[in-house]
Design an enzyme around this catalytic site. Sequence first.
Site, PDB file in Angstrom:
ATOM      1  N   ARG A  71       6.686   8.092  -5.619  1.00 24.94           N
ATOM      2  CA  ARG A  71       7.895   7.329  -5.272  1.00 24.94           C
ATOM      3  C   ARG A  71       7.936   6.063  -6.118  1.00 24.94           C
ATOM      4  O   ARG A  71       6.928   5.403  -6.286  1.00 24.94           O
ATOM      5  CB  ARG A  71       7.857   6.893  -3.806  1.00 24.94           C
ATOM      6  CG  ARG A  71       8.151   7.956  -2.853  1.00 24.94           C
ATOM      7  CD  ARG A  71       8.513   7.498  -1.476  1.00 24.94           C
ATOM      8  NE  ARG A  71       8.212   6.148  -1.059  1.00 24.94           N
ATOM      9  CZ  ARG A  71       8.666   5.626   0.066  1.00 24.94           C
ATOM     10  NH1 ARG A  71       9.454   6.333   0.853  1.00 24.94           N
ATOM     11  NH2 ARG A  71       8.346   4.417   0.422  1.00 24.94           N
ATOM     12  N   ASP A  94       0.562   2.627   3.637  1.00 22.28           N
ATOM     13  CA  ASP A  94       0.500   3.552   2.503  1.00 22.28           C
ATOM     14  C   ASP A  94      -0.740   4.428   2.661  1.00 22.28           C
ATOM     15  O   ASP A  94      -1.865   3.958   2.471  1.00 22.28           O
ATOM     16  CB  ASP A  94       0.451   2.752   1.191  1.00 22.28           C
ATOM     17  CG  ASP A  94       0.536   3.656  -0.032  1.00 22.28           C
ATOM     18  OD1 ASP A  94      -0.151   4.704  -0.055  1.00 22.28           O
ATOM     19  OD2 ASP A  94       1.277   3.314  -0.962  1.00 22.28           O
TER      20      ASP A  94
HETATM   21  C1  PRP Z   1       3.917   8.696  -0.367  1.00 16.60           C
HETATM   22  C2  PRP Z   1       3.516   9.858   0.533  1.00 16.60           C
HETATM   23  C3  PRP Z   1       4.545  10.888   0.206  1.00 16.60           C
HETATM   24  C4  PRP Z   1       5.770  10.070  -0.068  1.00 16.60           C
HETATM   25  C5  PRP Z   1       6.658  10.082   1.139  1.00 16.60           C
HETATM   26  O1  PRP Z   1       3.442   8.930  -1.650  1.00 16.60           O
HETATM   27  O2  PRP Z   1       2.216  10.309   0.332  1.00 16.60           O
HETATM   28  O3  PRP Z   1       4.216  11.660  -0.934  1.00 16.60           O
HETATM   29  O4  PRP Z   1       5.331   8.730  -0.328  1.00 16.60           O
HETATM   30  O5  PRP Z   1       7.832   9.405   0.881  1.00 16.60           O
HETATM   31  P1  PRP Z   1       9.229  10.132   0.753  1.00 16.60           P
HETATM   32  O6  PRP Z   1       9.353  11.099   1.877  1.00 16.60           O
HETATM   33  O7  PRP Z   1      10.206   8.990   0.886  1.00 16.60           O
HETATM   34  O8  PRP Z   1       9.319  10.771  -0.600  1.00 16.60           O
HETATM   35  P2  PRP Z   1       3.555   7.923  -2.871  1.00 16.60           P
HETATM   36  O9  PRP Z   1       4.684   8.328  -3.794  1.00 16.60           O
HETATM   37  O10 PRP Z   1       3.582   6.507  -2.383  1.00 16.60           O
HETATM   38  O11 PRP Z   1       2.259   8.207  -3.682  1.00 16.60           O
HETATM   39  P3  PRP Z   1       0.721   8.279  -3.262  1.00 16.60           P
HETATM   40  O12 PRP Z   1       0.505   9.663  -2.750  1.00 16.60           O
HETATM   41  O13 PRP Z   1       0.028   8.012  -4.545  1.00 16.60           O
HETATM   42  O14 PRP Z   1       0.469   7.216  -2.218  1.00 16.60           O
END
Ligand code: PRP
Length: 220
Positions: free
Chosen positions: A114, A212
């Site tokens: 994200r 997070d």
């Molecule tokens: C977080 C989480 C999901 C996503 C959820 O990942 O693990 O993949 O955000 O959000 P959404 O439903 O609004 O798309 P992030 O992109 O922060 O990466 P990470 O896994 O490295 O923490």
Amino acid sequence: MATISVQDAPSTVTILKQTPQLLSLMTIIRDVRTQRGDFVFYSNRIIRLLVEEGLNHLPVEECVVSTPTDLSYAGLKFQGKICGVSIMRAGESMEQGLRDCCRSVRIGKILIQRDDETAEAKLYYAKLPEDIASRYVLLLDPMLATGGSAIMAVDVLISKGVPEERILFLNLISSPEGIDAFAARFPKLKVVTGFIDQGLNDKKFVIPGLGDFGDRYYCL
Ligand code: PRP
């Protein structure tokens, strides 16, 4: 703020039974004071519960075996082949829980992140088993916020020939907005979640949530 009660959740969504054990585990991982070692240990326990429940949603067929007492036992066996697909980075935390239940399971990876400012999901990389189109896929990501990442991941799987109804999405905590967006887009895709929270804040984080997940599991 949207809310979805257990009764109002779409029929494709299974919320883990809210046992005292699960609620206690969730309390630990939501607590801002919980340090990484405990966060990892107790998250892993919830992940195991999600995987165990997820396996209940895969099709089985009847089979008969002979027992050491020379009698037959009419039982069940899983019908098809499975694989896991984790949405990196946080989804990788769920791979071991799947391996603990399904020995030597194949696991594909999709890197979706994200954007920190806009919360929009961006696809960077996907490496999936070659025969994924013939498998049931357990899609792994602990958090469902806006739904952007999970929807993008399912689009990748569908583009590789996996039918929507052969995908099962496992996550620890969902937002009502994410559940609604996901169910509207993929009405036949089953979701198993630990809990549906109150909603999203202005940074599109699930609230009350746990922060997070990836940072807490891998970095903090
Ligand atoms: C977080 C989480 C999901 C996503 C959820 O990942 O693990 O993949 O955000 O959000 P959404 O439903 O609004 O798309 P992030 O992109 O922060 O990466 P990470 O896994 O490295 O923490």
